[in-house]
Design a protein around this motif. Structure first.
Motif, PDB file in Angstrom:
ATOM      1  N   SER A 261      -7.344 -59.640  -0.508  1.00  0.00           N
ATOM      2  CA  SER A 261      -8.374 -60.517   0.032  1.00  0.00           C
ATOM      3  C   SER A 261      -9.453 -60.799  -0.994  1.00  0.00           C
ATOM      4  O   SER A 261     -10.017 -61.882  -1.034  1.00  0.00           O
ATOM      5  N   GLY A 262      -9.744 -59.834  -1.856  1.00  0.00           N
ATOM      6  CA  GLY A 262     -10.766 -60.029  -2.870  1.00  0.00           C
ATOM      7  C   GLY A 262     -10.357 -60.989  -3.950  1.00  0.00           C
ATOM      8  O   GLY A 262     -11.209 -61.530  -4.656  1.00  0.00           O
ATOM      9  N   VAL A 263      -9.050 -61.221  -4.084  1.00  0.00           N
ATOM     10  CA  VAL A 263      -8.551 -62.147  -5.098  1.00  0.00           C
ATOM     11  C   VAL A 263      -8.337 -63.526  -4.495  1.00  0.00           C
ATOM     12  O   VAL A 263      -8.836 -64.530  -5.006  1.00  0.00           O
ATOM     13  N   TRP A 264      -7.605 -63.601  -3.402  1.00  0.00           N
ATOM     14  CA  TRP A 264      -7.220 -64.890  -2.829  1.00  0.00           C
ATOM     15  C   TRP A 264      -8.383 -65.619  -2.162  1.00  0.00           C
ATOM     16  O   TRP A 264      -8.288 -66.825  -1.905  1.00  0.00           O
ATOM     17  N   SER A 265      -9.465 -64.926  -1.854  1.00  0.00           N
ATOM     18  CA  SER A 265     -10.610 -65.594  -1.234  1.00  0.00           C
ATOM     19  C   SER A 265     -11.581 -66.162  -2.263  1.00  0.00           C
ATOM     20  O   SER A 265     -12.604 -66.735  -1.894  1.00  0.00           O
ATOM     21  N   ASN A 266     -11.250 -66.039  -3.528  1.00  0.00           N
ATOM     22  CA  ASN A 266     -12.149 -66.513  -4.580  1.00  0.00           C
ATOM     23  C   ASN A 266     -12.094 -68.047  -4.673  1.00  0.00           C
ATOM     24  O   ASN A 266     -11.034 -68.610  -4.937  1.00  0.00           O
TER      25      ASN A 266
END
Length: 288
Positions: A261-266
């Motif tokens: 989630s920390g990567v794809w929500s960027n």
């Protein structure tokens, strides 16, 4: 144990550097291609060298070190298997291309350039395709992107770096092949080091450049072409079956998917993916 996820601001700058790389690469190609008499090889060499400096410079300046790849040496059998899997994927895309073309043709479009894959590369173009391109692309997409994403999970890092790599080609069928090969190169870099992925990339591109030459070499060339098409498929299939049998009964390790989630929500990542996807569609599809 909780994984240490890369800071959001660090990944934001990573995606921004890739966005700048993609935009500048495409822009320079357009500008330099308009210069009369400038060979295509020079255009690509200059465009790639200048644009690649952005993510590579960012990576060298960013604070903190990314995880290192394994120093384990790949056996000759492993290298042959990996390149065979990559070549088999490329062959699958070639087989799939006419099917997809029929679909696009139904709505009056084509995504295949005229005489694609038939051109004989000039020396400068061959240098770019076989050496400069593979080295710089591996330094960026495996040396920078994959390594920076590793704290969030190996599988996710390989998948996302391959996705960015495929879209960056701004060509539908090249992009499909590049995505597949990006998965193989990512696995190779992670388990056997960046030098291995560079070597595989160089080998794969060199074979692609050699195929048109072989097709013009008469019967010996036709036999060599057949071997380059048939043998990798046999190796990939038999090697894959052997791996499945070898791993059967073993306990599966838990997926390293933490931090997704920390990567794809960027937002910067989605800006990059949107730009490259739109560029790919516009550059690939034309009216018949």
């Amino acid at each position: 144990m909780n994984k240490k996820i890369p800071p959001l601001h660090s990944l934001t700058w990573l995606w921004c550097s890739l966005f700048a790389y993609s935009v500048l690469f495409g822009l320079l190609q357009k500008l330099l291609s308009s210069v009369p008499g400038l060979p295509e090889g020079i255009v690509l060499l200059l465009s790639c060298a200048v644009a690649s400096a952005i993510p590579l410079l960012w990576s060298s300046l960013v604070s903190g070190e990314a995880p290192h790849f394994s120093s384990q040496k790949a056996s000759l059998g492993t290298l042959v298997f990996l390149i065979s899997v990559a070549l088999s994927g490329n062959l699958a895309v070639m087989v799939l291309t006419p099917v997809l073309e029929r679909v696009w043709n139904l709505v009056g479009f084509t995504a295949q350039a005229a005489a694609v894959g038939e051109e004989i590369a000039t020396p400068l173009l061959a240098i770019y395709i076989c050496i400069v391109g593979p080295v710089l692309e591996e330094l960026i997409y495996r040396g920078v992107v994959l390594r920076r994403l590793l704290p969030g999970g190996a599988r996710q890092a390989i998948l996302l770096s391959a996705l960015c790599f495929g879209l960056m080609h701004h060509d539908l069928y090249q992009g499909l092949s590049a995505f597949w090969c990006g998965l193989i190169f990512g696995y190779a870099a992670l388990h056997y080091g960046l030098g291995t992925s560079i070597g595989l990339h160089i080998a794969g591109n060199s074979i692609a450049v050699a195929l048109p030459l072989l097709r013009q070499a008469g019967t010996p060339g036709a036999l060599a072409t057949l071997a380059l098409v048939f043998v990798p498929v046999v190796i990939a299939v038999t090697g894959g079956i052997r791996l499945l049998l070898k791993r059967r009964g073993r306990k599966r390790e838990r997926s390293q998917a933490g931090g997704s989630s920390g990567v794809w929500s960027n937002p910067a990542l989605w800006m990059l993916l949107a730009f490259d996807t739109v560029y790919l569609v516009v550059a690939s599809f034309t009216h018949r």
